[in-house]
Design a protein around this motif. Sequence first.
Motif, PDB file in Angstrom:
ATOM      1  N   PRO A 104      -7.253   1.668   8.365  1.00 49.01           N
ATOM      2  CA  PRO A 104      -6.046   1.176   7.699  1.00 49.01           C
ATOM      3  C   PRO A 104      -4.818   1.397   8.591  1.00 49.01           C
ATOM      4  O   PRO A 104      -4.781   2.339   9.390  1.00 49.01           O
ATOM      5  N   PRO A 105      -3.801   0.537   8.481  1.00 50.18           N
ATOM      6  CA  PRO A 105      -2.633   0.613   9.369  1.00 50.18           C
ATOM      7  C   PRO A 105      -1.962   1.980   9.424  1.00 50.18           C
ATOM      8  O   PRO A 105      -1.513   2.414  10.490  1.00 50.18           O
ATOM      9  N   GLN A 106      -1.892   2.705   8.285  1.00 49.17           N
ATOM     10  CA  GLN A 106      -1.221   4.001   8.304  1.00 49.17           C
ATOM     11  C   GLN A 106      -1.951   5.000   9.199  1.00 49.17           C
ATOM     12  O   GLN A 106      -1.316   5.777   9.932  1.00 49.17           O
ATOM     13  N   GLN A 107      -3.280   4.967   9.169  1.00 50.88           N
ATOM     14  CA  GLN A 107      -4.051   5.886  10.006  1.00 50.88           C
ATOM     15  C   GLN A 107      -3.983   5.486  11.476  1.00 50.88           C
ATOM     16  O   GLN A 107      -3.986   6.339  12.367  1.00 50.88           O
ATOM     17  N   ILE A 108      -3.935   4.191  11.727  1.00 51.54           N
ATOM     18  CA  ILE A 108      -3.771   3.721  13.101  1.00 51.54           C
ATOM     19  C   ILE A 108      -2.426   4.198  13.655  1.00 51.54           C
ATOM     20  O   ILE A 108      -2.321   4.621  14.816  1.00 51.54           O
ATOM     21  N   GLN A 109      -1.392   4.126  12.829  1.00 48.90           N
ATOM     22  CA  GLN A 109      -0.075   4.572  13.267  1.00 48.90           C
ATOM     23  C   GLN A 109      -0.097   6.055  13.645  1.00 48.90           C
ATOM     24  O   GLN A 109       0.537   6.459  14.629  1.00 48.90           O
ATOM     25  N   LEU A 164      -2.608   7.667  14.925  1.00 49.86           N
ATOM     26  CA  LEU A 164      -3.247   7.738  16.240  1.00 49.86           C
ATOM     27  C   LEU A 164      -2.290   7.314  17.341  1.00 49.86           C
ATOM     28  O   LEU A 164      -2.288   7.888  18.438  1.00 49.86           O
ATOM     29  N   MET A 165      -1.473   6.301  17.057  1.00 48.54           N
ATOM     30  CA  MET A 165      -0.525   5.829  18.057  1.00 48.54           C
ATOM     31  C   MET A 165       0.545   6.874  18.367  1.00 48.54           C
ATOM     32  O   MET A 165       1.096   6.911  19.477  1.00 48.54           O
ATOM     33  N   GLU A 166       0.850   7.732  17.413  1.00 47.17           N
ATOM     34  CA  GLU A 166       1.903   8.736  17.598  1.00 47.17           C
ATOM     35  C   GLU A 166       1.417   9.986  18.328  1.00 47.17           C
ATOM     36  O   GLU A 166       2.229  10.822  18.740  1.00 47.17           O
ATOM     37  N   MET A 167       0.110  10.128  18.523  1.00 44.92           N
ATOM     38  CA  MET A 167      -0.428  11.296  19.224  1.00 44.92           C
ATOM     39  C   MET A 167      -0.136  11.224  20.714  1.00 44.92           C
ATOM     40  O   MET A 167      -0.066  10.140  21.301  1.00 44.92           O
ATOM     41  N   GLU A 202      -1.387  11.948  24.687  1.00 42.50           N
ATOM     42  CA  GLU A 202      -2.654  11.546  25.300  1.00 42.50           C
ATOM     43  C   GLU A 202      -3.745  12.602  25.131  1.00 42.50           C
ATOM     44  O   GLU A 202      -4.908  12.265  24.861  1.00 42.50           O
ATOM     45  N   ALA A 203      -3.393  13.858  25.293  1.00 50.51           N
ATOM     46  CA  ALA A 203      -4.404  14.916  25.168  1.00 50.51           C
ATOM     47  C   ALA A 203      -4.965  14.975  23.749  1.00 50.51           C
ATOM     48  O   ALA A 203      -6.189  15.063  23.549  1.00 50.51           O
ATOM     49  N   GLN A 204      -4.094  14.927  22.758  1.00 51.57           N
ATOM     50  CA  GLN A 204      -4.552  14.980  21.373  1.00 51.57           C
ATOM     51  C   GLN A 204      -5.368  13.754  21.023  1.00 51.57           C
ATOM     52  O   GLN A 204      -6.409  13.852  20.359  1.00 51.57           O
ATOM     53  N   PHE A 205      -4.912  12.572  21.477  1.00 50.68           N
ATOM     54  CA  PHE A 205      -5.645  11.338  21.196  1.00 50.68           C
ATOM     55  C   PHE A 205      -7.049  11.410  21.784  1.00 50.68           C
ATOM     56  O   PHE A 205      -8.037  11.040  21.130  1.00 50.68           O
ATOM     57  N   GLY A 206      -7.166  11.882  23.035  1.00 49.95           N
ATOM     58  CA  GLY A 206      -8.478  11.992  23.661  1.00 49.95           C
ATOM     59  C   GLY A 206      -9.398  12.918  22.886  1.00 49.95           C
ATOM     60  O   GLY A 206     -10.588  12.622  22.700  1.00 49.95           O
ATOM     61  N   GLN A 207      -8.867  14.034  22.410  1.00 48.06           N
ATOM     62  CA  GLN A 207      -9.678  14.976  21.636  1.00 48.06           C
ATOM     63  C   GLN A 207     -10.149  14.368  20.322  1.00 48.06           C
ATOM     64  O   GLN A 207     -11.311  14.528  19.923  1.00 48.06           O
ATOM     65  N   VAL A 208      -9.250  13.652  19.650  1.00 47.77           N
ATOM     66  CA  VAL A 208      -9.603  13.045  18.368  1.00 47.77           C
ATOM     67  C   VAL A 208     -10.674  11.975  18.549  1.00 47.77           C
ATOM     68  O   VAL A 208     -11.659  11.924  17.795  1.00 47.77           O
ATOM     69  N   ARG A 253      -2.544   2.339  28.279  1.00 49.32           N
ATOM     70  CA  ARG A 253      -1.743   2.345  27.062  1.00 49.32           C
ATOM     71  C   ARG A 253      -2.563   1.829  25.881  1.00 49.32           C
ATOM     72  O   ARG A 253      -3.412   0.951  26.028  1.00 49.32           O
ATOM     73  N   ARG A 254      -2.288   2.360  24.711  1.00 49.74           N
ATOM     74  CA  ARG A 254      -2.959   1.913  23.484  1.00 49.74           C
ATOM     75  C   ARG A 254      -2.292   0.641  22.956  1.00 49.74           C
ATOM     76  O   ARG A 254      -1.076   0.485  23.060  1.00 49.74           O
TER      77      ARG A 254
END
Length: 394
Positions: A228-233, A235-238, A240-246, A263-264
Motif C-alpha cells: 500500500p502507498p503508505q508503507q511504500i512511503q 520505505l522511501m523515507e529510510m 540507505e543502510a536501513q533500507f538495505g537491512q529491511v 535511487r529508489r
Amino acid sequence: MQAVEVAVVGAGPVGLCLSRALAGAGLSVTVVEQQPREAVAQPAFDGREIAMTHASREILQALGVWGRIDPAAISPLRTARVMNGSSPFALAFAANQSGVQDLGWLVPNHLIRQAAWDVVQGQAGWELRDRTTVTAIAPGAECNVLTLSCGRKLAARLVVAADSRFSATRRMMGIGAQMRDFGKSMLVCRLHHALPHRHAAWEWFDYGRTLAMLPLNDQCASVVITLPPQQIQSLMEMDEAQFGQVVSGFFKHRLGAMRPVARRHVYPLVGVYAHRFAGPRYALVGDAAVGMHPVTAHGFNLGLQSQQRLSQGILHALERGGDIGAPALLAGYQHRHRLATRPLYEATNAIATLYNDSRMPARLLRATALRVASGVGPFRRMIAAHLTQQSAPA
C-alpha cells in the motif's frame, strides 16, 4: 497546415519503434511528444528493468534497436521461481524446459528508450515535435487534423496514440478504457547482495506484500516491492543502510546482506484495457491500448507486439497501393491484438487479485494452486514456452 502520412503521439520506446518501422518504409512520420528533445534523446535511469522475451528481441533486432544496447547491460534470465508465503512448494521454470539457454533477458528501460531514439535519427521523412501536446483531434474522411499546443495544425492519414496507459489522446479519440486500480504502489531499486542469484528470477507472494527479484549482472538485482502507498512511503523515507537491512529481511536473507546501489523509484499499480484499439484513421499501441499489471512481466513485450502488428498491416497496404488508414486494416489490427492480449490481461489480474489476498480462504487456495501446478510437468513446460516466446507472434 502541415500534412503527413502518420502522426504518432508519444515518443516512448513503442512509439519510436513504430515510427522507425514506418519511416524506414518511406512514409512521412511526425512524432508529437510533450517532453523536450533532450529528455527523449538521453532518458534518465528510471529504475525499471524490462524482462524481454525471445520474440521481443527479434523485433528489436529487425528494427536495429537491439544492437545499439550495451551488451554489458543485458542480463540473462535462466530460471524463475514463483513462491507463496511460507509454503515449501514453488513453481519453477528453467530455460532448458524450452530447449534454450536463456528464458529471456533483463534490459534497463532507459537504455531501450535511448536505442529506440538512436535508430530513428537520420530516417527520411521522420521528425519530432517536442515540448508539444495534442489539444484536439478533428476527424475527416481522408485525414484527421490534430491541433497542437503550439497553435499549429497537423493533418495525418493515420493518427496513432502511444502516450501511456493514461493516454489523453485515447480520450480525444472518444475511446474509453477499463481501468483497474489495485490500490498499491510498486517500489523498484537496484541492490547489491552478498550471495549469488545464479540468474534466477523470483516472484514471492508473501502475506501482506509481493516481492520480485530480477537478476542483474555483477551480483546485483532489481528488487520490486508491492505494498500500500503508505508503507511504500515509509520505505522511501529510510536511509540507505536501513533500507538495505529491511529488504534483506523481506527476502529472509536468502541473498545475504543487501545494499542499494541506485535511487529508489515508485510507480502506481493501475491496469488498463482500452474498449477499442482503433477507429476512423486512428489506432492505439503500447500501454495506450493495454497497460498490464507487472506480475507476469509481459507489458512491454505486448507493447512491442502491438506496434509490430500495426506496422505490418500498414506496410502490407502500402505494398498493394492501398489506404494506410483503411477501416478493414485497422479492424484487422484490433482483432489480432485483442486475441493476443485479452486472455493474458484477465489472467494477470486474476493472479494479482488472488495472490495479494491474505485472508485465510485465499491463502488455502493460493497454496493449493501452487502445489498442484508445481507437480505438473507439462504445465510448467507450457508456461516456460510462453515466457520465452521464441518467435514473434503474428
